[in-house]
Scaffold this motif. Structure first.
Motif, short mmCIF file in Angstrom:
data_model
loop_
_atom_site.label_atom_id
_atom_site.label_comp_id
_atom_site.label_asym_id
_atom_site.label_seq_id
_atom_site.Cartn_x
_atom_site.Cartn_y
_atom_site.Cartn_z
N ASP A 30 0.85 -1.20 0.00
CA ASP A 30 0.00 0.00 0.00
C ASP A 30 0.88 1.24 0.00
O ASP A 30 1.42 1.64 1.04
N GLN A 31 1.04 1.84 -1.16
CA GLN A 31 1.92 2.99 -1.30
C GLN A 31 1.48 4.15 -0.42
O GLN A 31 2.30 4.90 0.11
N ALA A 32 0.17 4.29 -0.25
CA ALA A 32 -0.34 5.42 0.54
C ALA A 32 0.06 5.31 2.01
O ALA A 32 0.21 6.33 2.70
N SER A 33 0.25 4.09 2.50
CA SER A 33 0.60 3.91 3.91
C SER A 33 2.07 4.19 4.19
O SER A 33 2.48 4.21 5.35
N HIS A 34 2.87 4.37 3.16
CA HIS A 34 4.29 4.64 3.37
C HIS A 34 4.53 6.03 3.92
O HIS A 34 5.64 6.36 4.33
N LYS A 35 3.48 6.85 3.95
CA LYS A 35 3.54 8.18 4.55
C LYS A 35 2.58 8.23 5.72
O LYS A 35 1.39 8.02 5.57
N GLN A 36 3.11 8.46 6.91
CA GLN A 36 2.31 8.53 8.13
C GLN A 36 2.50 9.89 8.79
O GLN A 36 3.51 10.56 8.58
N VAL A 37 1.51 10.27 9.58
CA VAL A 37 1.54 11.57 10.25
C VAL A 37 1.39 11.37 11.75
O VAL A 37 0.45 10.72 12.21
N LEU A 38 2.33 11.92 12.50
CA LEU A 38 2.24 11.98 13.95
C LEU A 38 1.81 13.39 14.36
O LEU A 38 2.37 14.37 13.87
N THR A 39 0.85 13.47 15.24
CA THR A 39 0.38 14.76 15.73
C THR A 39 0.82 14.94 17.18
O THR A 39 0.48 14.11 18.04
N LEU A 40 1.57 15.99 17.42
CA LEU A 40 2.06 16.31 18.76
C LEU A 40 1.23 17.46 19.32
O LEU A 40 1.15 18.53 18.71
N TYR A 41 0.62 17.23 20.47
CA TYR A 41 -0.24 18.23 21.10
C TYR A 41 0.49 18.91 22.25
O TYR A 41 1.25 18.28 22.99
N ASN A 42 0.22 20.19 22.41
CA ASN A 42 0.76 20.96 23.52
C ASN A 42 -0.40 21.60 24.29
O ASN A 42 -0.86 22.69 23.95
N PRO A 43 -0.90 20.93 25.33
CA PRO A 43 -2.03 21.48 26.08
C PRO A 43 -1.61 22.49 27.15
O PRO A 43 -2.48 23.00 27.88
N TYR A 44 -0.32 22.77 27.23
CA TYR A 44 0.18 23.61 28.31
C TYR A 44 0.12 25.09 27.94
O TYR A 44 -0.13 25.45 26.79
N GLU A 45 0.38 25.91 28.93
CA GLU A 45 0.31 27.36 28.74
C GLU A 45 1.66 27.95 28.39
O GLU A 45 1.83 29.17 28.44
N PHE A 46 2.60 27.13 28.03
CA PHE A 46 3.92 27.60 27.63
C PHE A 46 4.34 26.82 26.38
O PHE A 46 3.90 25.70 26.14
N ALA A 47 5.18 27.43 25.57
CA ALA A 47 5.61 26.82 24.32
C ALA A 47 6.60 25.68 24.58
O ALA A 47 7.33 25.68 25.56
N LEU A 48 6.59 24.71 23.67
CA LEU A 48 7.50 23.57 23.75
C LEU A 48 8.29 23.45 22.46
O LEU A 48 7.80 23.79 21.39
N LYS A 49 9.50 22.97 22.57
CA LYS A 49 10.26 22.58 21.39
C LYS A 49 10.42 21.06 21.43
O LYS A 49 10.46 20.47 22.51
N PHE A 50 10.47 20.45 20.26
CA PHE A 50 10.51 19.00 20.20
C PHE A 50 11.63 18.52 19.29
O PHE A 50 12.13 19.26 18.43
N LYS A 51 11.96 17.24 19.48
CA LYS A 51 12.96 16.59 18.65
C LYS A 51 12.55 15.14 18.47
O LYS A 51 12.14 14.48 19.42
#
Length: 219
Positions: A30-51
């Motif tokens: 399934d060629q379409a499944s070779h691309k996946q998306v992860l969603t990172l949520y920030n419910p806090y009141e301050f900004a976050l950086k991610f890696k």
């Protein structure tokens, strides 16, 4: 004052990280499944950086592996599988998302996401269907045996039988209804397609109906 109280808790590295989904499944056919998306949520009141880190970085391409998330916002992280080979089937890789406050370097929290490459989406779906049919058969058989045991206990405590129970009659009616429904592939039937049943399901219904008949004859 609030900022000073918040920092000692954050630097401990136990900040909950909210990511969806928690598992990535890629299908070789399934060629379409070779691309996946992860969603990172920030419910806090301050900004976050991610890696984003990975145990097998050569097999994947991560778009924007580092970035920032504004307070009470979310970001999408695109992950592509770029080494779809049979030798990688069933191998579980791990992605680790580390988050920290923008003014700090130490990770405040982390979350691991498992990634797996499977050979065929269709085979996976068929396997799930077979497992579901097996589970349904086991539940029906257990229900019939439980009913049969209950009837035997009742017959031992009563000198005269009062006939089959409502549950037995109901299960029998359900099995008869299942056998009367059209089989998958019957194009001439006017019954909606979602009511067409597979041969395996009808065999299960016939088997259970036979057990119920034995229970009724013994009462």
């Amino acid at each position: 004052m609030q900022q000073q109280k918040r920092h000692p808790e954050l630097v401990e590295g136990n900040l909950p990280v909210f990511v969806f989904p928690t598992e990535l499944i890629f299908y070789a056919d399934d060629q379409a499944s070779h691309k996946q998306v992860l969603t990172l949520y920030n419910p806090y009141e301050f900004a976050l950086k991610f890696k984003v880190l990975c145990t097998a970085p050569s097999k994947y391409a991560v778009v924007d592996a580092t970035g920032a998330v504004k307070p009470q916002c979310c970001v999408d992280i695109v992950i592509r599988h770029r080494d779809v080979r049979a030798c990688h089937y069933g191998v579980m890789d791990k992605f680790r998302l580390q988050v920290s406050e923008q003014s700090q370097r130490k990770a405040l929290g982390k979350k691991e996401v498992i990634a797996t490459l499977l050979p065929s989406a269709q085979e996976q779906q068929q396997q799930k269907q077979q497992d579901e049919e097996k589970r349904m058969k086991e539940q029906l058989v257990e229900s019939v045996f439980f009913e049969q045991t209950s009837l035997q206990q009742v017959s031992e405590s009563r000198s005269q039988s009062s006939g089959p129970s409502l549950l037995t009659v109901f299960l029998g009616a359900v099995c008869v209804a299942v056998l009367m429904l059209p089989t998958l592939g019957d194009l001439e039937s006017v019954v909606p397609v979602y009511l067409h049943l597979s041969v395996n399901k009808k065999l299960v219904a016939a088997y259970v109906l036979g057990l119920l008949t034995m229970v009724i004859l013994r009462t």
